[in-house]
Design a protein around this motif. Structure first.
Motif, PDB file in Angstrom:
ATOM      1  N   THR A 147      10.530 -37.180  23.511  1.00 45.00           N
ATOM      2  CA  THR A 147      11.628 -36.607  22.754  1.00 45.00           C
ATOM      3  C   THR A 147      12.914 -37.310  23.158  1.00 45.00           C
ATOM      4  OG1 THR A 147      12.778 -34.549  22.151  1.00 45.00           O
ATOM      5  CG2 THR A 147      12.032 -34.749  24.434  1.00 45.00           C
ATOM      6  N   ILE A 162      16.420 -29.112  27.007  1.00 44.72           N
ATOM      7  CA  ILE A 162      15.308 -29.794  27.673  1.00 44.72           C
ATOM      8  C   ILE A 162      15.691 -29.989  29.133  1.00 44.72           C
ATOM      9  CG2 ILE A 162      13.929 -31.909  27.787  1.00 44.72           C
ATOM     10  CD1 ILE A 162      14.857 -32.360  24.795  1.00 44.72           C
ATOM     11  N   PHE A 182      10.847 -27.144  28.098  1.00 43.40           N
ATOM     12  CA  PHE A 182      11.752 -26.859  26.989  1.00 43.40           C
ATOM     13  C   PHE A 182      12.257 -25.434  27.158  1.00 43.40           C
ATOM     14  CE2 PHE A 182       9.172 -30.280  25.309  1.00 43.40           C
ATOM     15  CZ  PHE A 182      10.069 -31.029  24.561  1.00 43.40           C
ATOM     16  N   ASN A 203      18.018 -30.160  22.735  1.00 36.32           N
ATOM     17  CA  ASN A 203      16.798 -30.506  22.013  1.00 36.32           C
ATOM     18  C   ASN A 203      17.154 -30.747  20.555  1.00 36.32           C
ATOM     19  OD1 ASN A 203      14.272 -30.792  20.909  1.00 36.32           O
ATOM     20  ND2 ASN A 203      13.568 -28.730  21.399  1.00 36.32           N
ATOM     21  N   ASP A 258       7.664 -27.551  17.871  1.00 37.55           N
ATOM     22  CA  ASP A 258       7.989 -27.272  19.280  1.00 37.55           C
ATOM     23  C   ASP A 258       6.933 -26.374  19.915  1.00 37.55           C
ATOM     24  OD1 ASP A 258      11.193 -28.092  19.668  1.00 37.55           O
ATOM     25  OD2 ASP A 258      10.613 -27.584  17.626  1.00 37.55           O
ATOM     26  N   GLU A 263       5.963 -27.932  23.460  1.00 42.16           N
ATOM     27  CA  GLU A 263       5.962 -27.084  24.654  1.00 42.16           C
ATOM     28  C   GLU A 263       4.618 -27.091  25.382  1.00 42.16           C
ATOM     29  OE1 GLU A 263       7.556 -23.244  23.772  1.00 42.16           O
ATOM     30  OE2 GLU A 263       9.467 -24.048  23.055  1.00 42.16           O
TER      31      GLU A 263
END
Length: 371
Positions: A147, A162, A182, A203, A258, A263
């Motif tokens: 990410t 994050i 996260f 994020n 996510d 996650e």
């Protein structure tokens, strides 16, 4: 693909979904915010996104959007190849959209590295963004879901965060870190702590990953969704494509990428992050549009719209006009006025996030003609 350069394996995906209800009545179901020029640049948000990505992935850009937006997207990105315009019959959230793109690309070549970048974000300077993407691609080539996190400019409660872990040593990505976790949108006091610590990033929902690894995690956490997407992808670009999409898509569960991938993958140690040292805005409300249009300020008032006729005295805020009606503002501060042919919004910048509630109330009343 025989090239040893990971960027040669890179395909960009632009999920173009969501109505942008906090930008109503400018953004509507039939004309969502990514189809508008909200920065005064003369370019719509989705076109700007495409132009940022195409130098990194020439002729390798895919757009996933709603069926009703097909013509508008094609007009704005005429370079788009037919098989790379993926049309959702109905919204199914980001895991279905991004997962379908990954499944289609995996059918073409399982060695592809894909990057997902939302259609409605404003980013500058572009070269810094592209450098971060190159690092993300190199990191993904080493076997990670990556990410790109944004270095916070203030302790926002409107974004997820994050938490960075240890440095991740990988060739071509000097700024890579492991992702420790996260974190959901925090309360103000917690956000203050995050930013003060220097170890947290916003994020922004940007993901770069080998398609096989992304699909592997999706299969583990959402097997029903993975199975359905696999069926659709297997039929892509065949005579059975439309029939399979129409049959399978309505049965897919709704879940964000996510929760479905990022996650759980982070908990398994499979996610890395590249800190993005560039300005980023998701244009979440009219206060954001005012921030992004400083050049159009008229004595404290931001005015947007070719037809706009605004008189302002001792006033500050933003006017977005889609009619030629005169808007006169006298002695009001931080006001937001959005004037369209069939709806008028009046609020202030501190309540701009609450526009979504008005849209929900109109929907409950059955006033769908203005939504």
């Amino acid at each position: 693909m025989t090239s040893t350069d990971p960027l040669a394996r890179f395909h960009a995906v632009i999920p173009a979904g969501g109505v942008g209800t906090r930008l109503w009545p400018l953004s509507r179901a039939d004309a969502p915010k990514f189809l508008h020029d909200l920065t005064g640049s003369g370019t719509t948000l989705i076109r700007s996104t495409y132009e940022r990505l195409t130098p990194l992935a020439p002729d390798r850009v895919m757009v996933v959007t709603g069926l009703k937006h097909a013509d508008a997207v094609t007009r704005q990105i005429p370079e788009l190849n037919g098989p790379d315009l993926v049309l959702e019959p109905e919204p199914k959230d980001s895991a279905a959209a991004i997962g379908l793109a990954a499944a289609i690309l995996a059918q073409r070549d399982p060695s592809i590295i894909m990057g997902s970048f939302a259609a409605d974000q404003v980013i500058a300077p572009v070269p810094d963004f592209q450098d971060a993407v190159r690092e993300a691609v190199s990191t993904a080539a080493a076997g990670k879901i990556v990410t790109i996190g944004i270095k916070p400019t203030h302790p926002s409660t409107g974004f997820g965060y994050i938490r960075q872990g240890q440095r991740y040593e990988v060739e071509g990505a000097p700024h890579a870190h492991h992702v420790a976790e996260f974190v959901e949108k925090p309360e103000q006091e917690v956000a203050d702590q995050y930013v003060a610590s220097g170890g947290y990033l916003w994020n922004a929902g940007m993901f770069v990953a080998p398609v096989g690894l992304l699909l592997e995690h999706l299969a583990q956490t959402e097997p029903e969704l993975h199975a359905g997407l696999t069926k659709i992808a297997a039929a892509w670009s065949t005579e059975a494509q439309d029939l399979t999409l129409a049959r399978v898509w309505p049965t897919l569960p709704k879940i964000a990428i996510d929760y479905a991938v990022a996650e759980p993958a982070a908990a398994a140690g499979d996610v890395a992050v590249i800190p993005g040292d560039f300005t980023w805005d998701d244009v979440g409300d009219f206060a954001a549009i005012a921030r992004l249009n400083p050049a159009s300020h008229q004595e404290g008032m931001t005015v947007i719209g070719e037809k706009a006729r605004v008189y302002s005295e001792d006033s500050t805020g933003i006017v977005v006009a889609d009619t030629n009606r005169v808007v006169a503002l006298i002695g009001v501060e931080d006001i937001v006025v959005v004037d369209t042919g069939d709806a008028l919004l009046v609020t202030n910048t501190s309540h701009a996030q609450n526009v979504k509630q008005a849209v929900q109330a109109l929907k409950e009343k059955g006033d769908n003609d203005v939504l």
